[in-house]
Write an enzyme that holds these catalytic residues in place. Structure first.
Site, mmCIF file in Angstrom:
data_model
loop_
_atom_site.group_PDB
_atom_site.id
_atom_site.type_symbol
_atom_site.label_atom_id
_atom_site.label_comp_id
_atom_site.label_asym_id
_atom_site.label_seq_id
_atom_site.Cartn_x
_atom_site.Cartn_y
_atom_site.Cartn_z
ATOM 1 N N SER A 1 43.764 38.882 42.815
ATOM 2 C CA SER A 1 44.659 39.811 43.053
ATOM 3 C C SER A 1 44.976 40.038 44.347
ATOM 4 O O SER A 1 43.959 39.715 45.356
ATOM 5 C CB SER A 1 43.986 41.075 42.268
ATOM 6 O OG SER A 1 44.935 42.029 42.258
ATOM 7 N N GLN B 1 37.327 40.970 43.010
ATOM 8 C CA GLN B 1 36.822 41.500 44.362
ATOM 9 C C GLN B 1 36.279 40.625 45.645
ATOM 10 O O GLN B 1 36.004 40.995 46.417
ATOM 11 C CB GLN B 1 35.382 42.339 43.929
ATOM 12 C CG GLN B 1 36.002 43.582 42.829
ATOM 13 C CD GLN B 1 36.483 44.861 43.674
ATOM 14 O OE1 GLN B 1 36.602 44.667 45.138
ATOM 15 N NE2 GLN B 1 37.150 45.504 42.911
ATOM 16 N N CYS C 1 39.014 52.759 34.960
ATOM 17 C CA CYS C 1 39.075 52.815 33.757
ATOM 18 C C CYS C 1 38.379 54.071 33.141
ATOM 19 O O CYS C 1 38.717 54.859 32.252
ATOM 20 C CB CYS C 1 38.603 51.704 32.726
ATOM 21 S SG CYS C 1 39.421 50.393 33.414
HETATM 22 N N1 PLP Z 1 38.727 42.735 37.895
HETATM 23 C C1 PLP Z 1 38.180 43.278 38.874
HETATM 24 C C2 PLP Z 1 36.708 42.967 39.140
HETATM 25 C C3 PLP Z 1 38.715 44.527 39.421
HETATM 26 O O1 PLP Z 1 38.115 44.992 40.295
HETATM 27 C C4 PLP Z 1 40.010 44.736 39.021
HETATM 28 C C5 PLP Z 1 40.618 46.031 39.796
HETATM 29 O O2 PLP Z 1 40.282 47.092 39.696
HETATM 30 C C6 PLP Z 1 40.669 43.859 38.090
HETATM 31 C C7 PLP Z 1 40.047 42.735 37.516
HETATM 32 C C8 PLP Z 1 42.249 44.118 37.675
HETATM 33 O O3 PLP Z 1 42.973 43.669 38.704
HETATM 34 P P1 PLP Z 1 44.575 44.215 38.791
HETATM 35 O O4 PLP Z 1 44.329 45.817 39.345
HETATM 36 O O5 PLP Z 1 45.048 43.311 39.811
HETATM 37 O O6 PLP Z 1 45.048 43.874 37.546
#
Ligand code: PLP
Length: 380
Positions: free
Chosen positions: A193, A173, A322
């Site tokens: 990401s 984030q 989720c």
């Molecule tokens: N970690 C955090 C804090 C996130 O907000 C997200 C995405 O929602 C992820 C991990 C997962 O990332 P990705 O969608 O690139 O797998």
């Protein structure tokens, strides 16, 4: 439609898409190939790696491409505890994304002792719990900023408390939104990401500090210095780097814009909606998130608010992909000490550089109206 779910994902930028197109259509050579088009793909990947490394004050050799934040978190936790056998105990913050919590629980089932770190009312890891973790062969994982509330963790301070442990941070984030400097933060591992900063979905990376003997969690070919097997998605990598270049170049300007929108939303919501709780701290938080819940949440349903907003043309969520649709209370808000009813009824507004002040005004008016209707005539 007003799109206020930018912490879930963002609109891809035109220049990102343009940078990707040649690598999708004409330049399809495998970057491991020794022929000319393979060599061109290799050059494109290495130039992207260099740009991304520079953006976080890392060395290019410390950047390993993955399919995104989820894979980076899984690979780091599992490899450090299993394949690389660097740590034999694990500690994670209670507010971590499920992409950290679930692998941590799996490792615990496999015999790795797991400590869950408590957070305070604003979502920050409570100091004083870390002393016992300041031992070698320990992995501590604390996210840089939370995806539901925007709370930023004092990572550099945490590092000072545990100089002997390995430190991982999920920076999905924060990377591209606020400064991320791996030297200043003192982290050993970082996950990030592309699709949260107007890049393509399905690409991310991990930072692995030089000198750490990291063995691949995903096995197969020898790509990515034997640290992540699989044919490199050249177009996604090139798009990721383009998104990072723009994010770094425009960071101050974008942050100021987003912060001013969030401040406006904060003021209007506080003024217009009674019995509302703002779960995003006003200091040390991401510039683009506002999380609100309702004190009388036992009488109004969070899902109903989100659905009514959708019908009114506003896309928002409760912050955790989720749990949306499943009516589960947010583990993040529960860990911050909110009652279960309220943790179920939160709404997260997350803006981007594309969001306008008018969209924020309209959204606040719609939210206020929906909450009033749901509360019914008995309230006020
Ligand atoms: N970690 C955090 C804090 C996130 O907000 C997200 C995405 O929602 C992820 C991990 C997962 O990332 P990705 O969608 O690139 O797998």
């Amino acid at each position: 439609m007003i799109y206020l779910d930018n912490s879930a994902t963002t609109r891809i930028d035109d220049d990102v898409l343009e940078a990707m197109m040649p690598w999708l259509r004409d330049e399809y050579g495998n970057a491991s190939g020794i022929y000319a088009s393979g060599r061109r793909a290799r050059v494109a990947i290495e130039s992207a790696r260099t740009a991304i490394a520079a953006a976080m004050n890392a060395h290019p050799a410390e950047i390993i491409f993955t399919s995104g934040g989820t894979e980076s978190n899984n690979a780091i936790l599992k490899s450090v505890c299993v394949e690389s056998a660097l740590a034999e105990r694990l500690a994670v913050a209670a507010t971590e994304h499920h992409a950290v919590l679930h692998p941590a629980e799996t490792l615990e089932h496999q015999g790795v002792p797991l400590t869950i770190l408590a957070v305070d009312r604003s979502g920050r890891v409570v100091p004083g719990q870390l002393q016992t973790l300041n031992v070698p062969r320990t992995l501590v994982s604390v996210m840089h900023a939370n995806n539901e509330t925007g709370t930023i963790q004092p990572l550099a301070e945490i590092r000072r408390e545990i100089p002997n442990a390995y430190l991982h941070s999920d920076a999905v984030q924060t990377f591209g939104k606020i400064p991320v400097d791996v030297q200043a933060l003192g982290v050993d591992f970082l996950s990030f990401s592309a699709h949260k900063i107007h890049g393509p979905k399905g690409i991310g990376a991990m930072f692995i500090r030089k000198g750490i003997d990291f063995k691949s969690h995903q096995q197969g070919g020898g790509q990515e210095r034997n640290r992540r097997a699989g044919t490199e998605p050249v177009a996604l990598i090139v798009g990721f780097a383009q998104a990072v270049r723009s994010a770094i170049e425009q960071m101050d300007e974008r942050a100021a814009h987003m912060r001013s929108l969030i401040t406006t939303a904060r003021e209007i919501i506080q003024m217009e909606i009674p019995d509302v709780r703002l779960n995003t701290p006003s200091d040390a938080a991401l510039p683009n998130i506002l999380n609100v819940s309702f004190v009388d949440a036992d009488r109004i349903d969070g899902e109903a608010i989100i659905q009514s907003m959708d019908i009114a043309g506003v896309a928002v969520s409760n912050g955790s992909a989720c749990v949306s649709g499943s009516q589960q209370p947010s583990h993040v808000l529960l860990a911050m000490g909110l009652p279960a009813s309220e943790s179920r009824a939160a709404v997260r507004l997350s803006v981007s550089k594309y969001t306008t002040p008018e969209e924020i005004m309209q959204t606040c008016a719609i939210l206020s109206d929906i909450v009033r209707k749901l509360r019914g005539a008995t309230h006020n």
